[in-house]
Scaffold this motif. Structure first.
Motif, PDB file in Angstrom:
ATOM      1  N   ILE A 156       0.819  -1.222   0.000  1.00 23.83           N
ATOM      2  CA  ILE A 156       0.000   0.000   0.000  1.00 23.83           C
ATOM      3  C   ILE A 156       0.849   1.266   0.000  1.00 23.83           C
ATOM      4  O   ILE A 156       0.543   2.226  -0.703  1.00 23.83           O
ATOM      5  N   PHE A 157       1.936   1.270   0.743  1.00 25.20           N
ATOM      6  CA  PHE A 157       2.735   2.491   0.853  1.00 25.20           C
ATOM      7  C   PHE A 157       3.801   2.637  -0.225  1.00 25.20           C
ATOM      8  O   PHE A 157       4.094   3.749  -0.648  1.00 25.20           O
ATOM      9  N   ASN A 158       4.395   1.546  -0.665  1.00 24.46           N
ATOM     10  CA  ASN A 158       5.523   1.657  -1.591  1.00 24.46           C
ATOM     11  C   ASN A 158       5.154   1.479  -3.050  1.00 24.46           C
ATOM     12  O   ASN A 158       5.959   1.736  -3.928  1.00 24.46           O
ATOM     13  N   GLY A 159       3.945   1.027  -3.325  1.00 23.86           N
ATOM     14  CA  GLY A 159       3.554   0.823  -4.704  1.00 23.86           C
ATOM     15  C   GLY A 159       4.231  -0.393  -5.297  1.00 23.86           C
ATOM     16  O   GLY A 159       4.831  -1.200  -4.596  1.00 23.86           O
ATOM     17  N   GLY A 160       4.122  -0.532  -6.598  1.00 27.71           N
ATOM     18  CA  GLY A 160       4.734  -1.674  -7.260  1.00 27.71           C
ATOM     19  C   GLY A 160       3.979  -2.045  -8.523  1.00 27.71           C
ATOM     20  O   GLY A 160       3.478  -1.176  -9.226  1.00 27.71           O
ATOM     21  N   GLU A 161       3.892  -3.349  -8.772  1.00 22.92           N
ATOM     22  CA  GLU A 161       3.221  -3.849  -9.965  1.00 22.92           C
ATOM     23  C   GLU A 161       2.088  -4.778  -9.575  1.00 22.92           C
ATOM     24  O   GLU A 161       2.117  -5.383  -8.505  1.00 22.92           O
ATOM     25  N   TYR A 162       1.103  -4.882 -10.472  1.00 20.38           N
ATOM     26  CA  TYR A 162       0.002  -5.821 -10.287  1.00 20.38           C
ATOM     27  C   TYR A 162      -0.493  -6.266 -11.649  1.00 20.38           C
ATOM     28  O   TYR A 162      -0.266  -5.593 -12.659  1.00 20.38           O
TER      29      TYR A 162
END
Length: 167
Positions: free
Chosen positions: A60-66
């Motif tokens: 939730i805080f660092n983001g990323g890929e999905y």
């Protein structure tokens, strides 16, 4: 209330003066999370941010890929959103200091403070960028069915920042 991010988190994304006091900077962070971030989220979800597991906090805080519809998407996390909201507040308020002689704007022989017009432009620029970053998080939350992030049962509505400047 504890701060969700700190000065070091903000410094990873934007330039903050090295000598600016961490404790004083936290005031901008707390204001940003309470006045800027909290209204964008469901209150229950907002309160859950303070007690997330490490894995959920990372997501939730660092983001990323999905993955969504067989494609990989990248999203920004809430640390990014909060950092930009915090920085906007910092730019607008940091040169103003309360002293025993009233409210003053600090000057040094080597520098000249940015005028109010320049600070306002940067303030609105960073708020706009924070809202654009939030759109990335919002798509992630909708597409991955992140529970309770939005109190509405209907799909997310386009968020538009509106403000009035009182002079």
């Amino acid at each position: 209330m504890e701060a969700l991010i700190n000065k070091t988190d903000v410094e990873k994304r934007v330039q903050v003066g090295i000598g600016y006091n961490d404790k004083n900077f936290q005031q901008f962070t707390r204001e940003a999370q309470e006045f800027d971030l909290k209204p964008l989220l469901c209150e229950d979800f907002y309160m859950s941010l303070f007690s997330l597991s490490d894995a959920d906090k990372e997501k939730i805080f660092n983001g990323g890929e999905y993955e969504y519809n067989t494609k990989t998407y990248t999203y920004w996390g809430l640390s990014d959103v909060l950092s930009y909201f915090t920085y906007a507040r910092f730019l607008m308020k940091s040169p103003i200091v309360s002293t025993t002689h009233g409210i003053v704007k600090k000057k040094t022989p080597e520098s000249e403070p940015a005028d109010l017009g320049e600070r306002k432009n940067l303030y609105y620029k960073y708020r706009q960028e924070a809202n654009q970053i939030f759109e990335s998080f919002k798509k992630f939350a909708e597409r991955t069915n992140l529970s309770n992030w939005n109190c509405s049962d209907e799909p997310c509505k386009e968020f538009k920042y509106k403000s009035n400047v009182i002079q």
